[in-house]
Every structure is written in structure tokens, then in C-alpha cells.
Motif scaffolding. Structure first.
Motif, PDB file in Angstrom:
ATOM      1  N   PHE A  98       4.115 -23.617   1.976  1.00  0.00           N
ATOM      2  CA  PHE A  98       4.032 -22.539   3.059  1.00  0.00           C
ATOM      3  C   PHE A  98       3.250 -21.472   3.211  1.00  0.00           C
ATOM      4  O   PHE A  98       3.223 -20.735   4.145  1.00  0.00           O
ATOM      5  CB  PHE A  98       5.741 -22.092   2.837  1.00  0.00           C
ATOM      6  N   GLY A  99       2.462 -21.009   2.121  1.00  0.00           N
ATOM      7  CA  GLY A  99       1.493 -19.804   2.167  1.00  0.00           C
ATOM      8  C   GLY A  99       2.512 -18.635   1.789  1.00  0.00           C
ATOM      9  O   GLY A  99       3.502 -18.821   1.118  1.00  0.00           O
ATOM     10  N   PHE A 100       1.931 -17.432   2.470  1.00  0.00           N
ATOM     11  CA  PHE A 100       2.438 -16.485   2.014  1.00  0.00           C
ATOM     12  C   PHE A 100       2.319 -15.540   3.184  1.00  0.00           C
ATOM     13  O   PHE A 100       1.222 -15.749   4.308  1.00  0.00           O
ATOM     14  CB  PHE A 100       1.653 -15.664   0.922  1.00  0.00           C
ATOM     15  N   ILE A 101       3.113 -14.465   3.279  1.00  0.00           N
ATOM     16  CA  ILE A 101       3.101 -13.453   4.392  1.00  0.00           C
ATOM     17  C   ILE A 101       1.868 -12.598   4.048  1.00  0.00           C
ATOM     18  O   ILE A 101       1.555 -12.238   3.012  1.00  0.00           O
ATOM     19  CB  ILE A 101       4.273 -12.500   4.408  1.00  0.00           C
ATOM     20  N   ASN A 102       1.028 -12.298   5.059  1.00  0.00           N
ATOM     21  CA  ASN A 102      -0.288 -11.899   5.136  1.00  0.00           C
ATOM     22  C   ASN A 102      -0.086 -10.395   4.934  1.00  0.00           C
ATOM     23  O   ASN A 102      -1.064  -9.651   5.787  1.00  0.00           O
ATOM     24  CB  ASN A 102      -1.122 -12.443   6.298  1.00  0.00           C
ATOM     25  N   TYR A 103       0.616  -9.723   4.261  1.00  0.00           N
ATOM     26  CA  TYR A 103       0.799  -8.439   4.265  1.00  0.00           C
ATOM     27  C   TYR A 103      -0.535  -7.747   3.748  1.00  0.00           C
ATOM     28  O   TYR A 103      -1.233  -8.254   2.959  1.00  0.00           O
ATOM     29  CB  TYR A 103       1.834  -7.936   3.203  1.00  0.00           C
ATOM     30  N   PHE A 104      -0.735  -6.347   4.268  1.00  0.00           N
ATOM     31  CA  PHE A 104      -1.530  -5.635   3.661  1.00  0.00           C
ATOM     32  C   PHE A 104      -1.168  -5.245   2.418  1.00  0.00           C
ATOM     33  O   PHE A 104      -0.026  -4.743   2.123  1.00  0.00           O
ATOM     34  CB  PHE A 104      -1.949  -4.351   4.634  1.00  0.00           C
ATOM     35  N   GLY A 105      -2.166  -5.192   1.349  1.00  0.00           N
ATOM     36  CA  GLY A 105      -1.598  -5.013  -0.236  1.00  0.00           C
ATOM     37  C   GLY A 105      -1.266  -3.569  -0.299  1.00  0.00           C
ATOM     38  O   GLY A 105      -1.703  -2.465   0.631  1.00  0.00           O
ATOM     39  N   THR A 106      -0.525  -3.044  -1.412  1.00  0.00           N
ATOM     40  CA  THR A 106      -0.122  -1.778  -1.788  1.00  0.00           C
ATOM     41  C   THR A 106      -1.389  -0.889  -1.945  1.00  0.00           C
ATOM     42  O   THR A 106      -1.239   0.252  -1.733  1.00  0.00           O
ATOM     43  CB  THR A 106       0.687  -1.712  -3.102  1.00  0.00           C
ATOM     44  N   GLN A 107      -2.461  -1.434  -2.378  1.00  0.00           N
ATOM     45  CA  GLN A 107      -3.503  -0.564  -2.478  1.00  0.00           C
ATOM     46  C   GLN A 107      -3.893   0.104  -1.214  1.00  0.00           C
ATOM     47  O   GLN A 107      -4.861   1.092  -1.034  1.00  0.00           O
ATOM     48  CB  GLN A 107      -4.635  -1.305  -3.134  1.00  0.00           C
ATOM     49  N   ARG A 108      -3.728  -0.681  -0.063  1.00  0.00           N
ATOM     50  CA  ARG A 108      -4.133  -0.377   1.278  1.00  0.00           C
ATOM     51  C   ARG A 108      -3.280   1.213   1.509  1.00  0.00           C
ATOM     52  O   ARG A 108      -3.996   1.909   2.252  1.00  0.00           O
ATOM     53  CB  ARG A 108      -3.701  -1.064   2.156  1.00  0.00           C
ATOM     54  N   PHE A 109      -2.129   1.449   0.696  1.00  0.00           N
ATOM     55  CA  PHE A 109      -1.638   2.803   1.110  1.00  0.00           C
ATOM     56  C   PHE A 109      -1.404   3.605  -0.022  1.00  0.00           C
ATOM     57  O   PHE A 109      -0.882   4.608  -0.056  1.00  0.00           O
ATOM     58  CB  PHE A 109      -0.007   2.294   1.158  1.00  0.00           C
ATOM     59  N   GLY A 110      -2.653   3.321  -0.952  1.00  0.00           N
ATOM     60  CA  GLY A 110      -2.765   4.442  -2.084  1.00  0.00           C
ATOM     61  C   GLY A 110      -2.174   4.042  -3.356  1.00  0.00           C
ATOM     62  O   GLY A 110      -1.088   3.207  -3.153  1.00  0.00           O
ATOM     63  N   THR A 111      -2.141   4.790  -4.439  1.00  0.00           N
ATOM     64  CA  THR A 111      -1.405   4.498  -5.566  1.00  0.00           C
ATOM     65  C   THR A 111      -0.632   5.514  -5.919  1.00  0.00           C
ATOM     66  O   THR A 111       0.048   5.520  -6.875  1.00  0.00           O
ATOM     67  CB  THR A 111      -2.439   4.129  -6.800  1.00  0.00           C
ATOM     68  N   SER A 112      -0.524   6.651  -5.030  1.00  0.00           N
ATOM     69  CA  SER A 112       0.154   7.861  -5.516  1.00  0.00           C
ATOM     70  C   SER A 112       1.597   7.989  -4.854  1.00  0.00           C
ATOM     71  O   SER A 112       1.901   6.955  -3.946  1.00  0.00           O
ATOM     72  CB  SER A 112      -0.486   9.286  -5.359  1.00  0.00           C
ATOM     73  N   ALA A 113       2.405   9.135  -4.984  1.00  0.00           N
ATOM     74  CA  ALA A 113       3.795   8.993  -4.376  1.00  0.00           C
ATOM     75  C   ALA A 113       3.585   9.444  -3.031  1.00  0.00           C
ATOM     76  O   ALA A 113       4.526   9.320  -2.078  1.00  0.00           O
ATOM     77  CB  ALA A 113       4.450  10.141  -5.145  1.00  0.00           C
ATOM     78  N   ILE A 114       2.373   9.876  -2.687  1.00  0.00           N
ATOM     79  CA  ILE A 114       2.112  10.205  -1.127  1.00  0.00           C
ATOM     80  C   ILE A 114       1.198   9.272  -0.572  1.00  0.00           C
ATOM     81  O   ILE A 114       0.182   9.207  -0.859  1.00  0.00           O
ATOM     82  CB  ILE A 114       1.345  11.565  -1.177  1.00  0.00           C
ATOM     83  N   PRO A 115       1.914   8.202   0.074  1.00  0.00           N
ATOM     84  CA  PRO A 115       1.067   7.125   0.738  1.00  0.00           C
ATOM     85  C   PRO A 115       0.203   7.652   1.813  1.00  0.00           C
ATOM     86  O   PRO A 115       0.594   8.722   2.572  1.00  0.00           O
ATOM     87  CB  PRO A 115       2.320   6.429   1.447  1.00  0.00           C
ATOM     88  N   THR A 116      -0.910   6.898   1.705  1.00  0.00           N
ATOM     89  CA  THR A 116      -1.974   7.464   2.801  1.00  0.00           C
ATOM     90  C   THR A 116      -1.446   7.076   4.026  1.00  0.00           C
ATOM     91  O   THR A 116      -2.007   7.856   5.299  1.00  0.00           O
ATOM     92  CB  THR A 116      -3.106   6.324   2.468  1.00  0.00           C
ATOM     93  N   HIS A 117      -0.573   6.065   4.506  1.00  0.00           N
ATOM     94  CA  HIS A 117      -0.165   6.080   5.865  1.00  0.00           C
ATOM     95  C   HIS A 117       0.783   7.554   6.335  1.00  0.00           C
ATOM     96  O   HIS A 117       0.496   7.558   7.707  1.00  0.00           O
ATOM     97  CB  HIS A 117       0.637   4.660   6.126  1.00  0.00           C
ATOM     98  N   ILE A 163      -3.210  18.090   5.920  1.00  0.00           N
ATOM     99  CA  ILE A 163      -3.824  18.737   4.957  1.00  0.00           C
ATOM    100  C   ILE A 163      -3.142  19.044   3.909  1.00  0.00           C
ATOM    101  O   ILE A 163      -3.485  18.672   2.668  1.00  0.00           O
ATOM    102  CB  ILE A 163      -4.507  20.158   5.585  1.00  0.00           C
ATOM    103  N   ASN A 164      -1.935  19.427   4.117  1.00  0.00           N
ATOM    104  CA  ASN A 164      -0.826  19.792   3.110  1.00  0.00           C
ATOM    105  C   ASN A 164      -0.475  18.535   2.320  1.00  0.00           C
ATOM    106  O   ASN A 164      -0.155  18.420   1.128  1.00  0.00           O
ATOM    107  CB  ASN A 164       0.406  20.385   3.663  1.00  0.00           C
ATOM    108  N   LEU A 165      -0.550  17.268   3.059  1.00  0.00           N
ATOM    109  CA  LEU A 165       0.098  16.394   2.249  1.00  0.00           C
ATOM    110  C   LEU A 165      -1.124  15.662   1.217  1.00  0.00           C
ATOM    111  O   LEU A 165      -0.894  15.267   0.162  1.00  0.00           O
ATOM    112  CB  LEU A 165       0.165  15.107   3.330  1.00  0.00           C
ATOM    113  N   VAL A 166      -2.387  15.904   1.563  1.00  0.00           N
ATOM    114  CA  VAL A 166      -3.473  15.566   0.791  1.00  0.00           C
ATOM    115  C   VAL A 166      -3.485  16.393  -0.508  1.00  0.00           C
ATOM    116  O   VAL A 166      -3.722  15.984  -1.554  1.00  0.00           O
ATOM    117  CB  VAL A 166      -4.884  15.643   1.536  1.00  0.00           C
ATOM    118  N   LEU A 167      -3.038  17.707  -0.229  1.00  0.00           N
ATOM    119  CA  LEU A 167      -2.888  18.572  -1.393  1.00  0.00           C
ATOM    120  C   LEU A 167      -1.697  18.639  -2.130  1.00  0.00           C
ATOM    121  O   LEU A 167      -1.527  19.380  -3.115  1.00  0.00           O
ATOM    122  CB  LEU A 167      -3.424  20.117  -0.923  1.00  0.00           C
ATOM    123  N   THR A 168      -0.596  17.934  -1.699  1.00  0.00           N
ATOM    124  CA  THR A 168       0.675  18.071  -2.221  1.00  0.00           C
ATOM    125  C   THR A 168       0.719  17.256  -3.675  1.00  0.00           C
ATOM    126  O   THR A 168      -0.100  16.327  -3.893  1.00  0.00           O
ATOM    127  CB  THR A 168       1.808  17.208  -1.510  1.00  0.00           C
TER     128      THR A 168
END
Length: 592
Positions: free
Chosen positions: A271-290, A305-310
């Protein structure tokens, strides 16, 4: 996709050798390192000539024939034997040799041949009379870069292509190491893309008008890096100029019944797999890049800006301390004083704030690719949401078929078109695509689109309104297939005892003649080794997620590690109570 299948946790990338990636070139060949010594035919004659030794008489006679003056030839030989640290003047050659192009070429070739890089030569047109200047290279690194292309043989393809093999090193770091070793700027090395750090990878590299011997000899002592399979080609690599990647992945610590593991592998093959964007696309911290991307699309610069510096979890204390200081004071200058030097992105942002305030201009000081990463992450997040909804519209994998309102990619029309009752029989679920939100895409005409309209509305955004006054945040969108199937998926199950033993061969292992790992009949542990090919921009982590029905993110793996550590502590306590030696075991080390 099969919601009824049992999930089973696995240790993913327990060792960096458990993740082997080989690039698949545009012609469909798996890039493999097989030879680190052989030079292309173009270079063999040069190497042979450089290995020869010449007498003083050979040198004088060769230059006398070119220059037509034995005395000048003798003087040139004497100049070559002077102390390069003391001599500052250049040796000047004038006369007929400077006027005729063929004689000049012969002279430059002779300098390279007889002085083996200890002297260099170039034509000087600046005076009243032309001259050829011979000199000792003073600033070696700069000269090596500057003079790379000089004397490139006619008919020889302009680009050197070679295989870069690396272990537990990021592609960018590996190229920086090559740059230092060769004296060539890192930006002169071309790649089709970067490869994982925590892995063993092989990929193609090209560089313009550089001899293979120079790369081979310079890289010989680099740690964790090998180069080889040299050839000359007419075109450089460009970002994305690959067919995909071939993976050999070892998943350790499997405790599920073997029939569950086999069923999972066969399901992914079918059947294959769902072609999701991987978790690395959203960063590895508690503050997702999206989340940052959302605020950029809303033109809320201060919030972005505050999110980047949180502050975020799993960071070193000195970084967290600087982030807390910013949140308390909103003072860029004092935050910069406590921020570690290696936090480059935060440093650039704070300096922008220091100069311009907490606004768009300050945020725009970040590198373009970083700013694009945030908004592209938001697109990816919405695509994943749409994909999940579309999958949920089918109760089982067998029911997952095109429906009216879906978008498909028609290869004959080379276009994305809607499915309707008249054409539905022409397509399968593997033809279905979903759009990344943008101003130039079509959206499905079904519940999948309704879902992401609601999601984006909660974020204050509208999928039909993606144009912005600031060009880089004005997103045209794109399309991505809903499902993908691994190419040539093979799997093997191994029993083993030693947690450090490799269960798959690397390119170096094959070159050294090592035998394929064998399953241990008395092994107390179980591993699954998967071999498969994937298209470019497709995530191997999403195949593993579909296979195991278990998260592969860093956070999930750390939780799994913590559980493992607790179990081991319990075993050690029991062993101490019984006055016996605890069994040796292995701790996952993220910095292996």
C-alpha cells in the motif's frame, strides 16, 4: 494507513551506522564508493610525469628549446633553487616566447612539469614590453584557488565529479573540511543536496577545473571522510539534480511478534505510506518552525521574533539562560552579552533588534533560506493536516481510492486536474496529489479542503489569500503526491546479542571484503534491516512511522531511551540483591 495494525516501538538510529544513505543519481544509479585511489585517464599521464626526476641538464635543455637562450634557461634553474622565504622578486622572461601563444603554452607547461608546483608563471601585459613572470607562490591557499583553472587541457571536461563518503558528519561540515585540506573555497563544491549527519552517506560532488589527484591526496588524512570514483563530466551538479536516495536502515530493540513485523513490512510494500513531511521539517525543539511561519504570514513580526528567542527544552543551560533573559528584559544588547557565541541565528536576530527594533527589518537580517524555512514549514504543516483528513475519509487501505473532487497528476496532459465521474476510472490513489497552500494552486473539492480551511481560519489565515506585499512571504504553492511506495523494498530480521555490532555493510566494509552480517541463532535481541529506494523530497522517517505505527521524532526516541534506562536500573538492583553480576548492556548515545 492500516489503523488496525499493531504498533511496535523501535530504536531508530541507535548507532549512526544504522542509517546508511546512498544518493541515487539522475540516471538512476546508486552512488557507491568503490575506489579511493584510481585517477581518471586524463590525470594518469600527469601523475606519471610528476613522479619522474629530472637532471639540471634536462631542465636547461627543455627551457633553452622554448626560450631560445641557454643563458636565460640556466638563470631560471638557479632562480628555482633559491630560498623562497627570502626571494621576493619575480624572474622575468622576455623575447619571442612572450609573443607566440604556442610558445607561451609550452613555457607554462614546462614550469608545471619541471618545478612540480614550486614555481608558477603568468603573462604580464602591463608594461611597454610583454614578459612572462616566474615566481614562488607566497600565499599558498589563495594562489591554489586563483590558479586552479590555469592550463586546463583542451577537450578535458571542465568538472571533476567524485563520491563523497562520510560517517556521522553533516555534508556542510564535510565540505568545510575538504575546503581546508585542499585550499579551495567550500562554495566551489557542488552538491545535489545535503545528507543526514547521524548516518553513513555517499553522494556525488562536482567542482570546476580541479584535478582529481589534488582532491584525493588532500582528503587522505581527513577523519570520517573518504573520496573516490573520480571522473570528469561536462556539467556541474545543481540542487535537486538527483533521482532520490537508497536507504539501508537498521531498527533495533524489536519486541513485537515476528508475524506482526512481517505483516507491517508487507503492508508497506503493497500500500505504500502517507507522504507526510517529516518531523525534521518542523524543527526538533518545543517551538515548531511552522508556528514562526504562521506569524510571518500574518505579518506579526514581533511575535515571530519572540518565538525564535523563546526558551525550549533539551537545550544547554547557558542558551536557556540567555533566552529567559530576553523574555524578562526585551533588551537585545544585554541578551547578546550572555548568549553563547555559537548561537548564530539568535545572535544575528538580536543584532538586528539592537539596530532597528523588534520589527520586520530586524527579522530580515536572518539568512533568506532560514526565513523561507519558517513559511515553508507552515505550508508543510497544512499539507500534513490535509493528508490526514483525506486518509481518514477511507476506513481501510483497500477503500483508499480516488473520489470526485480529488486532484490528480495526469502524466499525458502534464497537468493537475480534477477527478469526476467521467475520468475516475483512469486513475488510482497513487495519482492523487494535494496542494501546498499558495496563490497559484487548485484545491480539492471535498472534505479535505474544508478541513484545512477551518485549520487555517483558526490561525487567522485563508488558503485563497496567500499573496503578500513582501515577496518572499508571497507563496505560489505547489503539489505533492498523497501516497508513495518504496522502490525495491527488502527486509531481513536478525537476532543478535552485541548491541554495538553492525547489521549492514557500508561502502568501506564492502571495499575491505567484509562478509554480510549473520543472524545469531542464540541472539536475545531482534532487529529489522530494511533496504529501499525513495524519491527525492520523500522522508525515510515517514516510512518507518508507517511501518511501526510509532513516532520516530527525537522526543519519542528520548522517551523510549528513558524507559529503557529505568528497566536497566531495575535489572541492576535485582542483580545486586541476588549478589550476581548484571549483564552488560548498551546505552543509546545521541552523540555517538
Amino acid at each position: 494507513m492500516d489503523k488496525k495494525r499493531m504498533s511496535f516501538p523501535v530504536y531508530f538510529k541507535q548507532r549512526y551506522g544504522d542509517f546508511i544513505v546512498r544518493e541515487v543519481s539522475e540516471d538512476g544509479k546508486i552512488v557507491t564508493l568503490t575506489d579511493t585511489t584510481t585517477l581518471p585517464d586524463w590525470d594518469k599521464q600527469v601523475e606519471e610525469s610528476q613522479s619522474q626526476t629530472y637532471t639540471d641538464e634536462d631542465v636547461v635543455n627543455a627551457f633553452k628549446d622554448i626560450i631560445g637562450d641557454e643563458q636565460v634557461a640556466v638563470q631560471l634553474l638557479s632562480y628555482s633553487k633559491m630560498d623562497s622565504k627570502v626571494v621576493k622578486d619575480k624572474f622575468q622572461v622576455t623575447g619571442k616566447v612572450t609573443e607566440e601563444k604556442e610558445l607561451r603554452k609550452q613555457f607554462h607547461d614546462a614550469v608545471r612539469k619541471y618545478f612540480s608546483g614550486n614555481l608558477e608563471s603568468e603573462l604580464n601585459n602591463s608594461g611597454k614590453e610583454k614578459s612572462i613572470e616566474v615566481f614562488f607562490p607566497q600565499k599558498r591557499r589563495r594562489m591554489m584557488s586563483k590558479n586552479t583553472a590555469r592550463g586546463w587541457p583542451s577537450g578535458k571536461p571542465e568538472y571533476l565529479q567524485f563520491v563523497l563518503y562520510k560517517e556521522n558528519i553533516d555534508t556542510t561540515v564535510a565540505l568545510e573540511a575538504l575546503s581546508k585540506a585542499t585550499g579551495l573555497p567550500s562554495k566551489t563544491f557542488d552538491t545535489a543536496g545535503t545528507k543526514d549527519k547521524r548516518a553513513i552517506t555517499s553522494q556525488l560532488i562536482t567542482i570546476k577545473k580541479v584535478d582529481a589527484k589534488r582532491i584525493r591526496d588532500s582528503a587522505a588524512k581527513l577523519k570520517g571522510i573518504k573520496v573516490g570514483n573520480f571522473s570528469y563530466v561536462h556539467k556541474p551538479l545543481k540542487l535537486g539534480s538527483l533521482h532520490g536516495n537508497h536507504f539501508t536502515i537498521t531498527l533495533r530493540g524489536i519486541e513485537a511478534p515476528m508475524d506482526v513485523v512481517v505483516q507491517a513490512c508487507e503492508s508497506v510494500k503493497k500500500f505504500g505510506f502517507i507522504n507526510y513531511f517529516g518531523t525534521q521539517r518542523f524543527g526538533t525543539s518545543a517551538i515548531p518552525t511552522h508556528h514562526v511561519g504562521k506569524y510571518l504570514l500574518l505579518s506579526k513580526w514581533e511575535e515571530a521574533i519572540n518565538l525564535v528567542l523563546t526558551p525550549r527544552a533539551f537545550e544547554k543551560w547557558e542558551i536557556t539562560e540567555a533566552r529567559i533573559h530576553w523574555m524578562k528584559t526585551k533588551d537585545a544588547t544585554s541578551t547578546l552579552q550572555v548568549l553563547p557565541r555559537y548561537q548564530i541565528i539568535e545572535k544575528i536576530l538580536l543584532r538586528g533588534i539592537e539596530e532597528y527594533g523588534c520589527n520586520l527589518t530586524a527579522f530580515s537580517k536572518l539568512p533568506l533560506n532560514m526565513r523561507l524555512l519558517y513559511v515553508h514549514a507552515y505550508q508543510s504543516y497544512i499539507w500534513n493536516e490535509m493528508a490526514s483528513k483525506r486518509i481518514d475519509m477511507a476506513p481501510t487501505p483497500e477503500d483508499l481510492v480516488p473520489i470526485p473532487g480529488d486532484l490528480v497528476y495526469d502524466t499525458k496532459l502534464n497537468d493537475h486536474i480534477y477527478v469526476d465521474q467521467n475520468n475516475i476510472s483512469n486513475y488510482t490513489i497513487t495519482d492523487v496529489v494535494l496542494p501546498l497552500p499558495g496563490y497559484s494552486v487548485k484545491y480539492p473539492k471535498n472534505a479535505a479542503y474544508d478541513h484545512i480551511k477551518e485549520v487555517m481560519a483558526r490561525d487567522g489565515l485563508d488558503p485563497t489569500d496567500m499573496k503578500r506585499n513582501i515577496r518572499i512571504y508571497s507563496l505560489p504553492g505547489g503539489y505533492r503526491f498523497l501516497l508513495r511506495k518504496p522502490m525495491g523494498l527488502e527486509y531481513s530480521i536478525y537476532q543478535y546479542n552485541d548491541l554495538c555490532i553492525p547489521l549492514a555493510l557500508t561502502d568501506l566494509d564492502v571495499m575491505e571484503g567484509k562478509k554480510e552480517p549473520q543472524s545469531a541463532p542464540d541472539g536475545s535481541r531482534t532487529a529489522l534491516v530494511i533496504k529501499m529506494g525513495l524519491d527525492s523530497a520523500t522522508y525515510a522517517t515517514m516510512v518507518i512511522r508507517e511501518l511501526t505505527k510509532y513516532e520516530t521524532s527525537q522526543i519519542a526516541q528520548k522517551e523510549l531511551q528513558s524507559k529503557y534506562d529505568r528497566e536497566q536500573e531495575g535489572k541492576e538492583e535485582e542483580a545486586q540483591e541476588e549478589d550476581i553480576e548484571p549483564t552488560e548492556d548498551f546505552q543509546i548515545n545521541a552523540d555517538e
